[in-house]
Design a protein around this motif. Structure first.
Motif, PDB file in Angstrom:
ATOM      1  N   SER A   1     -14.290  41.994  50.472  1.00  0.00           N
ATOM      2  CA  SER A   1     -13.933  41.704  51.733  1.00  0.00           C
ATOM      3  C   SER A   1     -14.972  42.297  53.095  1.00  0.00           C
ATOM      4  O   SER A   1     -14.861  41.669  53.976  1.00  0.00           O
TER       5      SER A   1
ATOM      6  N   GLY B   1      -8.208  44.294  48.255  1.00  0.00           N
ATOM      7  CA  GLY B   1      -7.069  44.627  48.129  1.00  0.00           C
ATOM      8  C   GLY B   1      -5.717  44.006  48.177  1.00  0.00           C
ATOM      9  O   GLY B   1      -4.741  44.455  48.010  1.00  0.00           O
ATOM     10  N   SER B   2      -5.867  43.014  48.876  1.00  0.00           N
ATOM     11  CA  SER B   2      -4.837  42.065  49.072  1.00  0.00           C
ATOM     12  C   SER B   2      -5.225  40.506  49.250  1.00  0.00           C
ATOM     13  O   SER B   2      -6.351  40.249  49.559  1.00  0.00           O
ATOM     14  N   ALA B   3      -4.185  39.650  48.845  1.00  0.00           N
ATOM     15  CA  ALA B   3      -4.737  38.289  48.845  1.00  0.00           C
ATOM     16  C   ALA B   3      -5.210  37.829  50.430  1.00  0.00           C
ATOM     17  O   ALA B   3      -6.352  37.118  50.360  1.00  0.00           O
ATOM     18  N   ALA B   4      -4.821  38.247  51.233  1.00  0.00           N
ATOM     19  CA  ALA B   4      -5.205  38.094  52.743  1.00  0.00           C
ATOM     20  C   ALA B   4      -6.552  38.507  52.705  1.00  0.00           C
ATOM     21  O   ALA B   4      -7.507  37.586  53.481  1.00  0.00           O
ATOM     22  N   ARG B   5      -7.128  39.544  52.176  1.00  0.00           N
ATOM     23  CA  ARG B   5      -8.431  40.017  52.241  1.00  0.00           C
ATOM     24  C   ARG B   5      -9.383  39.194  51.541  1.00  0.00           C
ATOM     25  O   ARG B   5     -10.783  39.294  51.849  1.00  0.00           O
TER      26      ARG B   5
ATOM     27  N   VAL C   1      -6.842  40.447  43.273  1.00  0.00           N
ATOM     28  CA  VAL C   1      -6.485  41.373  43.823  1.00  0.00           C
ATOM     29  C   VAL C   1      -6.158  42.415  43.023  1.00  0.00           C
ATOM     30  O   VAL C   1      -5.360  42.423  41.863  1.00  0.00           O
ATOM     31  N   GLY C   2      -6.918  43.404  43.193  1.00  0.00           N
ATOM     32  CA  GLY C   2      -6.881  44.725  42.140  1.00  0.00           C
ATOM     33  C   GLY C   2      -7.684  44.272  40.861  1.00  0.00           C
ATOM     34  O   GLY C   2      -7.774  43.357  40.454  1.00  0.00           O
TER      35      GLY C   2
ATOM     36  N   ARG D   1      -8.514  48.121  59.014  1.00  0.00           N
ATOM     37  CA  ARG D   1      -8.983  47.432  58.000  1.00  0.00           C
ATOM     38  C   ARG D   1      -8.562  45.569  58.553  1.00  0.00           C
ATOM     39  O   ARG D   1      -8.128  45.031  57.709  1.00  0.00           O
ATOM     40  N   ARG D   2      -8.824  45.651  59.692  1.00  0.00           N
ATOM     41  CA  ARG D   2      -8.390  44.104  60.091  1.00  0.00           C
ATOM     42  C   ARG D   2      -9.942  43.565  60.508  1.00  0.00           C
ATOM     43  O   ARG D   2      -9.664  42.224  61.197  1.00  0.00           O
TER      44      ARG D   2
END
Length: 302
Positions: free
Chosen positions: A141, A164-168, A182-183, A291-292
């Motif tokens: 991302s 690192g996350s679904a949102a990323r 994710v991961g 991390r935004r």
């Protein structure tokens, strides 16, 4: 001129202030910077710069003065550049570290490319032909990751983007990722090439996913954690696996031209995740630390 300089005596670690205009030497151009980009590492490691040093490396703008030896772009040409001291109204760059920007390309967008674009392009190029190979990109991302996803797909690879996350992971499939995971535990099959930007345990796990004869490029260490390889984990039968470092950003101009051309042909979308006035760098820096930001911060020098 105004510039953003290192200021270890401030809570932010930087300040926007007046400094003397830089003076180009032979084989250098003076650039009027209109847009500059921020790399996460530049914010994380502000303390390495002496007080008063002009910060930044990625810039786009207009040539204010061509090189006295007649080389490089001419006065008035639109350019993208890579080199120290980019966060300033005027910046000096070696002629081999600038490239003319096609008229159809937005300067603000191409300003996001130098550091991350060079890293992604050069590591993928050194991996050999990508057609039909599986390429894993960790930290996908981020700026390097978003460029690498697009370049690997353009080269014919099957691209696995790890976040690192679904949102990323939002938007990565549209950029060309065949899988967004994710991961690394979600990566089911071995991969031929890895662009590893996280470091620490991610680096160790990615090494374990590498197929015989594959190559892992360690190009970042965002986690800040050590990597502890289990005993015998670096041994495997068959063709040798390779772990490579990356740090070559010299003579950037020709590859910046390649990247700008890919943008012009709509093959590559610059990874602009935040854009605003350079007077708001503090806000952008906090977003990067938290991390935004999906991609790069681009500053407008207003």
């Amino acid at each position: 001129m105004r510039a953003i300089v290192a200021a270890p005596d401030t809570p932010e670690g930087f300040r926007l202030t007046e400094v003397p205009d830089p003076v180009p030497g032979p084989g250098q151009v003076l650039v009027e910077v209109r847009h500059a980009a921020v790399n996460a590492g530049e914010i994380q490691h502000l303390g390495v710069w002496p007080a008063g040093s002009v910060l930044g490396h990625d810039a786009a703008g207009y040539v204010a003065r061509g090189a006295t030896d007649g080389s490089g772009p001419r006065e008035g040409e639109r350019v993208v550049a890579f080199g120290a001291g980019a966060w300033a109204g005027l910046a000096v760059f070696d002629v081999d570290s600038v490239a003319v920007v096609p008229a159809v390309v937005d300067l603000a967008e191409v300003a996001a490319l130098p550091m991350v674009g060079l890293t992604a392009l050069r590591t993928l190029r050194s991996s050999g032909a990508l057609l039909g190979r599986r390429v894993l990109i960790t930290g996908a991302s981020g700026g390097v990751g978003r460029v690498a996803v697009q370049l690997a797909r353009h080269g014919g690879a099957y691209v696995v983007a790890a976040v690192g996350s679904a949102a990323r992971g939002a938007g990565l499939a549209a950029l060309g990722a065949d899988e967004v995971v994710v991961g690394l535990d979600a990566v089911a099959d071995p991969v031929d090439v890895v662009l590893e930007t996280v470091g620490g345990p991610s680096l160790v796990t990615a090494w374990g996913l590498l197929a015989p004869g594959g190559v892992l490029h360690s190009i970042g260490w965002a986690s800040g954690e050590p990597a502890a390889f289990p005993v015998n984990s670096t041994f495997a039968p068959g063709p040798a696996r390779t772990l490579r470092s990356f740090g070559d950003a010299t003579a950037a101009g020709p590859d910046l031209a390649v990247l700008a051309d890919l943008v012009a042909r709509q093959v590559l979308r610059p990874p602009v995740g935040w854009r605003g006035s350079w007077q708001h760098l503090g806000e952008a820096a906090e977003a990067l630390r938290g991390r935004r930001v999906a991609g790069k911060v681009v500053l407008d020098l207003d």
